[in-house]
Design an enzyme around this catalytic site. Structure first.
Site, mmCIF file in Angstrom:
data_model
loop_
_atom_site.group_PDB
_atom_site.id
_atom_site.type_symbol
_atom_site.label_atom_id
_atom_site.label_comp_id
_atom_site.label_asym_id
_atom_site.label_seq_id
_atom_site.Cartn_x
_atom_site.Cartn_y
_atom_site.Cartn_z
ATOM 1 C CB CYS A 198 -0.942 0.062 1.281
ATOM 2 S SG CYS A 198 -1.781 -1.622 1.466
ATOM 3 C CB ALA A 199 3.556 1.976 -2.408
ATOM 4 C CB ALA A 200 -0.097 5.979 -2.852
ATOM 5 N N GLY A 202 4.284 7.424 -1.126
ATOM 6 C CA GLY A 202 5.547 7.049 -1.704
ATOM 7 C C GLY A 202 6.812 7.541 -0.743
ATOM 8 C CB SER A 203 7.134 9.150 2.427
ATOM 9 O OG SER A 203 6.571 10.278 2.218
ATOM 10 C CE LYS A 204 5.365 3.844 6.674
ATOM 11 N NZ LYS A 204 4.300 4.896 6.316
ATOM 12 C CG ASP A 230 -2.230 3.035 -3.346
ATOM 13 O OD1 ASP A 230 -1.802 2.990 -2.170
ATOM 14 O OD2 ASP A 230 -3.022 3.443 -3.705
ATOM 15 C CG ASP A 291 2.102 1.790 6.348
ATOM 16 O OD1 ASP A 291 2.205 1.838 7.540
ATOM 17 O OD2 ASP A 291 2.028 2.817 5.841
ATOM 18 C CB CYS A 344 -0.336 5.913 11.227
ATOM 19 S SG CYS A 344 -1.429 6.248 9.637
#
Length: 851
Positions: A198-200, A202-204, A230, A291, A344
């Site tokens: 679940c990448a967007a 994109g910071s990680k 994503d 994540d 989070c």
């Protein structure tokens, strides 16, 4: 390499609109609704405008919920809440693989760290900026200022401009500190294949790319690869925009539901009898970052509107999706591989309950790792072993306590023991199931999209359906507020404890190190998942849900099904984006049942063709996404190699791809790493099961001109660092002063260069694209090309002049860097002459795909 059709400007607009401002113009909000500490230090109250109020930093349901869950000791509660009401300090991370890494570190240590000392605003902080002690290599930095203070404080203006510029060009990434933690626990190695499910935005993903590039030898491409996925196309575009700054050949961006991410196995999806064992046979990953979409209440310090939106039903509504995504990640993980599950959120229903369900389903095949000795400077707390579930105002300690009409929403897996009761197995004819209950819980979660005005209760009593006839005597109508309050006090007397070692999970709480909140669990796959074992656990837990779905279909409900709703909380540079979508209620494993379900899902989502009826590569399989084509136009490739004098040692075969099936109209050519090439070849063999929206690094771009260049493709700025060591023609070496003038004036006539010989050499080049590299003093020319820190730019040699072909932003960054490095005087804005453009000479960021 963009496969979507949205332009960069549109994406940036959506990017900014995705988050509401910290301050709202709301005349209806009473002045007393704002927490005093929420406004402390922000400097945002507008003089003479009393209608401007900060967001309220109170939510009684929020406080009651987490007091009952005992996520922190009672004596720390005051400190915990006080910290939640304070604005979040800004943090950022330096890209250790960027060209100016050492310069940026020096600037922070020697310039900004000293100049900002007088601006410290917190009595608990001694330094204005400092490295995060737990982040390796002092690469991550903590600022004792909120993002709002950075924008509004005049004394911080130059530092804020520095952060914005360096972030835009990819030298740093502005990211919440706790968000940087999960990738660190993946323990990424130089040859790993990594999946970010679940990448967007994109910071990680960018952090993972930093890791694999930092591990590679200077001048060589890493063997590792990242697949960033994503569910939403718009979020994929944000992801592409973020990761473009890295200029990497080792990334693939895909657009799938995470819980239905397709498997690519030749044994299952290819009719080939003879398979080359040296080729990739199955897409598996050494590391998986999971994540997941979550309620996001750990981000309340940077997204204060969460105070108003929060309710307990948010976590309940996302629990099943989170389990499904995590299980699919484990199914894609290699034996011996490591998966990090993170949110989070502070809610144990989204955290420990999910981890316990994973361990329950996987048995001895998966182990929850004790990573307490890793990152020892990071303050973290152990996971919980007991918790309760709140639903429609009532607390439940076991699934047995849940009313029968709610058992189709509150699943056994939400509780510490994970055990259900016979009530959860009763047929739909035995209990009056209200299908609206399923939709209402998820609707509350889905409506929590950041940036939208939505109806979300401040407590969790609007999340459910109506009781059955048998329950009416026990629970009166919800419309009666007096009865409603009594029902809110209902609490189960039972308490369960998990038998799993959930203390190995990690909870990061805000007041321990002045951060946001986060949850992390690290798991290792010890053996393949046994399908029968997983199926048995799923059947035990989900019978009631299946019955509810059947009843819903029988009633002809026109509501959005449970599985098509979600909310995704992720951090973006200056805001949050929430989005996503649920898929089928299915748990992944290593066997054919999971693959069959994924294939069915692909067909429903508009995929043309099947695995047994593969179309030619140039037609593409996914609607709305351009196909990935291996570029094999030998005449064009020979022309490029000859014009730029490319060395034979630069591998080209199988590494060039494009998104246009018509070779005569290809506009851009991209380069991919060996690892990405292998995945692309496998994807073709299995019928293009991966829906690829972006991949590779743009290195060549078609260029038309009136100068009659013998080569129709020019070099791209982002691909130049990769190509520089292999170019032997069309390259010049400039002194620092001439290089500065090129960046300053952008177009210079040959006689006007300070070094007359350089002007003559430029004039002697063939018309068309060329490279100008910075030569330091009498530096050996051969050593410049092989130096990873060498500074070079793409230019265009016209009939009478030399014109730079870098974006104004990149040009400004280079100009400041070389001016600092060589002590050259920076030009004033008024001194810069207007650029003299030639056709296509200005290179602009482009996220579009070819049609």
């Amino acid at each position: 390499m963009g496969g979507g059709r949205k332009r960069g400007r549109t994406q940036r607009r959506h990017f900014k609109q995705g988050r509401e401002n910290v301050w709202k113009h709301n005349p209806q909000r009473p002045p007393g609704a704002a927490g005093a500490e929420g406004a402390e230090g922000r400097g945002d109250v507008r003089d003479g405008d009393p209608s401007w109020q900060p967001f309220a930093t109170e939510n009684p349901s929020f406080e009651d919920y987490y007091k009952v869950q005992q996520i922190i000791p009672e004596e720390e509660w005051s400190n915990f809440m006080n910290m939640l009401r304070k604005p979040l300090p800004a943090t950022f991370r330096i890209n250790a693989s960027c060209q100016f890494f050492q310069d940026i570190c020096s600037q922070l240590e020697n310039d900004f760290r000293k100049s900002l000392e007088t601006e410290v605003s917190d009595e608990h902080e001694e330094d204005a900026i400092r490295p995060l002690a737990w982040y390796p290599g002092n690469l991550a930095w903590h600022l004792n200022f909120s993002r709002m203070q950075l924008r509004r404080n005049q004394a911080l203006e130059s530092f804020h401009e520095f952060l914005k510029r360096e972030n835009e060009v990819g030298n740093i990434t502005r990211q919440e500190a706790v968000s940087m933690v999960p990738p660190l626990f993946l323990n990424v190695q130089p040859d790993h294949h990594i999946l970010d499910m679940c990448a967007a935005p994109g910071s990680k993903t960018f952090q993972l790319l930093e890791m694999i590039h930092q591990s590679a030898k200077p001048g060589l491409l890493p063997n590792a690869m990242v697949v960033a996925n994503d569910v939403d196309v718009q979020r994929c575009n944000l992801l592409i925009h973020q990761t473009k700054r890295m200029c990497t050949t080792n990334l693939i961006v895909t657009n799938h539901e995470a819980q239905n991410f397709p498997g690519c196995s030749l044994a299952k999806f290819s009719s080939e009898i003879c398979m080359d064992e040296s080729k990739l046979q199955r897409l598996e990953f050494d590391r998986v970052l999971c994540d997941v979409p979550c309620s996001g209440d750990g981000t309340v310090r940077k997204a204060p509107d969460m105070w108003r939106k929060w309710n307990a039903g948010m976590g309940n509504g996302l629990h099943r999706l989170q389990v499904e995504i995590a299980m699919r990640g484990i199914g894609l993980l290699k034996v011996g591989g490591r998966i990090v599950y993170s949110t989070c959120s502070m809610n144990p229903v989204e955290n420990e309950a999910v981890v316990a369900e994973i361990l329950r389903r996987c048995g001895d095949s998966v182990e929850l790792l004790d990573v307490s000795t890793e990152l020892p400077e990071l303050i973290r707390r152990p996971g919980l072993s007991t918790w309760k579930v709140r639903d429609r105002g009532s607390w439940f300690g076991t699934h047995e306590d849940v009313p029968r009409y709610r058992k189709n929403v509150i699943s056994p897996s939400m509780f510490p023991s994970g055990k259900g009761t016979m009530d959860s197995h009763i047929t739909s004819g035995s209990v009056e199931v209200n299908t609206d209950a399923v939709d209402a819980d998820m609707r509350d979660a889905t409506n929590m999209v950041e940036g939208e005005e939505t109806k979300t209760a401040t407590d969790d009593d609007n999340n459910g359906g109506n009781p059955s006839t048998e329950e009416t005597s026990k629970l009166k109508s919800d419309e009666d507020p007096n009865t409603f309050n009594k029902k809110s006090d209902s609490t189960s007397t039972h308490t369960e404890y998990s038998n799993f070692p959930l203390h190995h999970c990690m909870r990061i709480v805000p007041h321990d190190q002045n951060s946001g909140a986060f949850f992390i669990a690290v798991l290792q796959k010890l053996s393949p998942i046994i399908e029968s074992q997983v199926t048995q656990v799923i059947n035990e837990h989900n019978i009631s849900v299946d019955k509810a779905e059947k009843l819903e279909k029988g009633l002809g409900s026109d509501k959005v099904p449970y599985e098509e709703n979600t909310m995704h909380q992720q951090e973006v540079d200056d805001g949050n984006v929430m989005d996503g979508r649920h898929g089928d209620n299915e748990t992944s494993n290593d066997k054919s049942a999971e693959e069959a379900k994924v294939i069915a899902n692909e067909a429903e989502n508009g995929q043309a063709g099947t695995r047994d009826q593969r179309k030619p590569q140039n037609q593409g399989r996914w609607r709305g996404v351009d196909p990935v084509i291996f570029f094999k136009d030998e005449a064009t490739i020979r022309s490029i190699v000859s014009f730029y004098g490319m060395k034979d040692t630069f591998p080209l075969e199988g590494r060039l791809v494009t998104r246009n099936p018509d070779a005569n109209h290809v506009k851009r050519i991209y380069y991919v790493s060996k690892s990405v090439q292998e995945v692309l070849e496998l994807n073709v063999k299995v019928g293009e099961r991966l829906k690829i929206t972006s991949l590779g690094l743009k290195i060549f771009e078609r260029q038309s001109s009136k100068d009659g260049s013998p080569c129709t493709f020019r070099l791209s700025s982002e691909g130049l660092p990769l190509l520089l060591p292999y170019i032997t023609k069309q390259i010049l070496y400039a002194s620092a002063i001439d290089f500065q003038h090129l960046l300053q004036y952008r177009t210079i006539k040959f006689p006007d260069f300070v070094n007359a010989k350089f002007g003559e050499e430029a004039s002697a080049l063939l018309p068309g694209c060329c490279v100008v590299a910075l030569r330091e003093g009498h530096q050996n020319i051969d050593s410049i090309a092989m130096d990873p820190s060498a500074i070079a730019i793409v230019c265009w040699k016209g009939k009478t002049n030399l014109c730079v072909m870098v974006s104004p932003l990149d040009g400004k960054e280079l100009l400041e860097r070389i001016s600092l490095r060589y002590g050259l005087k920076l030009p004033k804005a008024d001194d810069v002459k207007p650029s003299m453009k030639i056709d296509g000479s200005d290179e602009k960021p482009d996220l579009s795909t070819e049609s």
